[in-house]
Scaffold this motif. Structure first.
Motif, PDB file in Angstrom:
ATOM      1  N   THR A   1       0.779  -1.256   0.145  1.00  0.00           N
ATOM      2  CA  THR A   1      -0.140  -0.067   0.004  1.00  0.00           C
ATOM      3  C   THR A   1       0.854   1.325  -0.015  1.00  0.00           C
TER       4      THR A   1
ATOM      5  N   GLN B   1      -2.560   5.909  -1.708  1.00  0.00           N
ATOM      6  CA  GLN B   1      -3.292   4.867  -2.130  1.00  0.00           C
ATOM      7  C   GLN B   1      -3.853   4.928  -0.442  1.00  0.00           C
ATOM      8  N   ALA B   2      -3.290   4.919   0.553  1.00  0.00           N
ATOM      9  CA  ALA B   2      -4.008   4.767   1.831  1.00  0.00           C
ATOM     10  C   ALA B   2      -4.779   6.104   2.025  1.00  0.00           C
ATOM     11  N   ARG B   3      -4.180   7.137   1.501  1.00  0.00           N
ATOM     12  CA  ARG B   3      -4.803   8.602   1.736  1.00  0.00           C
ATOM     13  C   ARG B   3      -6.075   8.466   1.037  1.00  0.00           C
ATOM     14  N   ALA B   4      -6.176   8.029  -0.292  1.00  0.00           N
ATOM     15  CA  ALA B   4      -7.190   8.082  -1.096  1.00  0.00           C
ATOM     16  C   ALA B   4      -8.333   6.904  -0.427  1.00  0.00           C
ATOM     17  N   GLU B   5      -8.110   5.798   0.200  1.00  0.00           N
ATOM     18  CA  GLU B   5      -9.039   5.094   0.826  1.00  0.00           C
ATOM     19  C   GLU B   5      -9.538   5.716   2.062  1.00  0.00           C
ATOM     20  N   LEU B   6      -8.404   6.463   2.781  1.00  0.00           N
ATOM     21  CA  LEU B   6      -9.303   6.845   3.886  1.00  0.00           C
ATOM     22  C   LEU B   6     -10.384   8.221   3.495  1.00  0.00           C
TER      23      LEU B   6
ATOM     24  N   VAL C   1     -12.214   8.168   1.069  1.00  0.00           N
ATOM     25  CA  VAL C   1     -13.493   7.432   0.324  1.00  0.00           C
ATOM     26  C   VAL C   1     -14.219   7.001   1.738  1.00  0.00           C
ATOM     27  N   VAL C   2     -13.633   6.419   2.836  1.00  0.00           N
ATOM     28  CA  VAL C   2     -14.337   5.866   3.842  1.00  0.00           C
ATOM     29  C   VAL C   2     -14.718   7.258   4.592  1.00  0.00           C
TER      30      VAL C   2
END
Length: 82
Positions: free
Chosen positions: A38, A42-47, A49-50
């Motif tokens: 990760t 990508q981790a920032r984008a997932e955060l 979205v959540v």
């Protein structure tokens, strides 16, 4: 040459399983493996979205639920017409 009985009774020391050649994934803990796959972007984008999903749930509960009893009168509709 080894005797047949000894070969059948003992495991071959050179073959221990299907994943013995790739030691890089076996020596790392699971969290380190996840971090290696990760990227920070990508981790920032997932955060994001959540967080956006949580914001939408929160807004729907705080804005839509208090308005529900007044909607049939505003729309000139009833539950029996649906």
């Amino acid at each position: 040459m080894r005797p047949v009985a000894a070969a059948q009774g003992q495991a071959d020391a050179t073959h221990e399983g299907p994943n013995t050649t790739d030691l890089s994934t076996q020596t790392k803990p699971r969290s380190a493996q996840a971090r290696a796959r990760t990227s920070p972007g990508q981790a920032r984008a997932e955060l994001v979205v959540v967080g956006f999903g949580a914001l939408m749930v929160s807004m729907s509960q705080s804005l839509l639920v208090p308005v529900l009893p007044t909607l049939p009168a505003e729309l000139n509709a009833s539950a029996s017409e649906v």
